[in-house]
Design a protein around this motif. Structure first.
Motif, short mmCIF file in Angstrom:
data_model
loop_
_atom_site.label_atom_id
_atom_site.label_comp_id
_atom_site.label_asym_id
_atom_site.label_seq_id
_atom_site.Cartn_x
_atom_site.Cartn_y
_atom_site.Cartn_z
N LEU A 7 3.79 5.86 3.21
CA LEU A 7 3.09 7.25 3.16
C LEU A 7 3.92 8.07 2.22
O LEU A 7 5.00 7.97 2.12
CB LEU A 7 2.89 7.93 4.44
CG LEU A 7 1.70 7.21 5.46
CD1 LEU A 7 1.49 8.07 6.70
CD2 LEU A 7 0.31 7.27 4.79
N HIS A 54 0.90 -1.24 -0.05
CA HIS A 54 0.10 -0.03 0.02
C HIS A 54 0.81 1.11 0.10
O HIS A 54 1.93 1.15 0.78
CB HIS A 54 -0.81 0.02 1.02
CG HIS A 54 -1.75 -1.11 1.18
ND1 HIS A 54 -1.49 -2.46 1.58
CD2 HIS A 54 -3.25 -1.08 1.13
CE1 HIS A 54 -2.73 -2.94 1.55
NE2 HIS A 54 -3.77 -2.33 1.32
N LEU A 106 0.01 5.40 0.32
CA LEU A 106 -0.98 6.24 0.58
C LEU A 106 -0.48 7.62 0.85
O LEU A 106 0.73 7.81 1.19
CB LEU A 106 -1.98 5.96 1.73
CG LEU A 106 -2.37 4.31 1.92
CD1 LEU A 106 -2.95 4.28 3.21
CD2 LEU A 106 -3.42 4.12 0.75
N THR A 120 -2.58 12.40 4.26
CA THR A 120 -3.59 12.76 4.71
C THR A 120 -4.35 11.35 5.04
O THR A 120 -5.34 11.35 5.64
CB THR A 120 -4.65 13.52 3.56
OG1 THR A 120 -4.57 12.72 2.34
CG2 THR A 120 -4.09 14.76 3.45
N GLU A 121 -4.03 10.26 4.74
CA GLU A 121 -4.63 8.83 5.04
C GLU A 121 -3.86 8.19 6.04
O GLU A 121 -3.84 7.12 6.30
CB GLU A 121 -4.76 8.10 3.75
CG GLU A 121 -5.57 8.97 2.64
CD GLU A 121 -6.35 7.78 1.50
OE1 GLU A 121 -6.41 6.62 1.92
OE2 GLU A 121 -6.36 7.82 0.23
N ARG A 154 -5.85 5.72 8.20
CA ARG A 154 -6.35 4.58 7.33
C ARG A 154 -4.90 3.31 7.41
O ARG A 154 -5.13 2.22 7.38
CB ARG A 154 -6.58 4.77 6.07
CG ARG A 154 -6.89 3.63 5.25
CD ARG A 154 -7.63 3.63 3.73
NE ARG A 154 -7.73 2.51 3.08
CZ ARG A 154 -7.04 2.14 1.96
NH1 ARG A 154 -6.42 3.12 1.47
NH2 ARG A 154 -7.27 1.07 1.40
N ALA A 155 -3.71 4.26 7.36
CA ALA A 155 -2.55 3.59 7.25
C ALA A 155 -2.34 2.72 8.55
O ALA A 155 -1.92 1.47 8.52
CB ALA A 155 -1.49 4.65 6.88
#
Length: 337
Positions: A335, A309, A311, A314-315, A318-319
């Motif tokens: 990230l 993943h 991301l 801003t996420e 979720r991470a």
């Protein structure tokens, strides 16, 4: 000076915001790095949830200790040739003057614990300013996304150096997470006669074999007991015992996992009677970082298959959720500022 961007700020356990980031101009001996990617591990989740042991975190905090980037500017006393270089960097802010630092054991610095992303601002931001002495330049053609995983790789490099595996020896890895998969690659690089990986499920068997494992078994299956070297990376309550049981008399064991308090310990009688050699790893000193960067630069270390993943900053929530979900389909989460 690099343009402003965003940064993650954890104000207190469970409380965070994404805000504008203002780069800090490097002072004497420092460098400013534009962050390319930053990895998330279980310790970042501990910081967010407030489970990090006292003294090992300082709020408010911008986290991020696994990162890669490019040097944009340097302060006085730092060679100008570093500007424009792709780099990764050590996290431990050692004092450089105590006995342990002089011995090269900087993760044992007696001045006290200080680390980027835990007690000092980390890389979940557009830029990171840190002492230039902590930087490790990468080859010009290095993949910076892959290089963002060199911090955990360096920790395993420390284990590999302590294990002293020789060509033709029988070696094993206990644990199939990020550290375990790096351990497989470091051990494969020394041309072992056999390379066994022990896990709790079959979800990493294919990847283990891709990285060089010659055998894969579940920890509850019958296991051999004649290996020369075992690197333990699982950190579960029984992992150390499982790893020690794999060794021949006089074998070498390196523990890297940190289990919860109350975990099963190693039997001291067994250690003495079988004359097992036991080492532990917490963090990575400079020689381990240099080893990881060399092996990566030589093409013997491939972190990219571990990334599942990527991301934006801003996420961040979720991470963090992905990292703690326990989903075998979730590998390394990055990230991107």
């Amino acid at each position: 000076m690099t343009a402003p961007g965003a940064q993650v700020l954890i104000e207190a356990p469970g409380v965070h915001r994404v805000e504008e980031h203002t780069p800090r101009r490097p002072g004497p001996g420092e460098a400013l790095v534009a962050v390319h990617a930053v990895g998330i591990c279980g310790s970042d989740r501990e910081v967010y949830q407030g489970n990090r042991p006292e003294g090992y975190v300082r709020y408010p905090l911008t986290p991020g200790h696994e990162w890669s980037g490019t040097v944009r500017s340097v302060g006085a006393g730092v060679p100008d040739g570093l500007v424009g270089r792709k780099v990764v960097g050590e996290g431990f802010r050692n004092c450089q003057v105590c006995d342990r630092c002089h011995a090269g054991e900087t993760t044992l610095c007696t001045a006290g614990y200080e680390e980027t992303g835990f007690t000092r601002p980390g890389a979940m931001a557009a830029t990171l300013t840190l002492p230039a002495r902590l930087l490790h330049p990468l080859p010009d053609d290095a993949d910076l996304t892959a290089a963002a995983l060199l911090e955990p790789a360096a920790c395993v490099a420390a284990a590999a150096l302590k294990a002293r595996a020789l060509p033709g020896e029988r070696v094993a890895v206990v644990g199939t997470g990020t550290l375990g998969m790096f351990a497989v690659q470091f051990l494969k690089a020394v041309s072992p006669a056999e390379l066994l990986v022990v896990g709790t499920g079959n979800d990493r068997e294919a990847l283990s074999r891709r990285f060089g494992a010659s055998d894969f078994r579940l920890k509850d299956q019958p296991l051999p007991a004649d290996f020369d070297v075992v690197i333990e990376t699982a950190g579960s309550a029984s992992a150390a015992g499982t790893a020690a049981a794999l060794l021949r008399r006089g074998g070498r064991l390196v523990l890297t996992g940190i289990p919860a308090p109350g975990a099963d310990g190693l039997d001291p009688t067994d250690l003495v009677v079988r004359q097992l050699e036991v080492h532990t790893v917490f963090g990575a000193p400079p020689d381990a970082w240099a080893h990881a960067v060399r092996v990566f630069g030589a093409g013997l270390l491939d972190p990219l298959p571990l990334v599942t993943h990527e991301l934006p900053l801003t996420e961040f929530p979720r991470a963090i959720e992905l990292v703690g979900a326990g989903d075998p389909k979730v590998g390394k989460v990055l990230l991107r500022p």
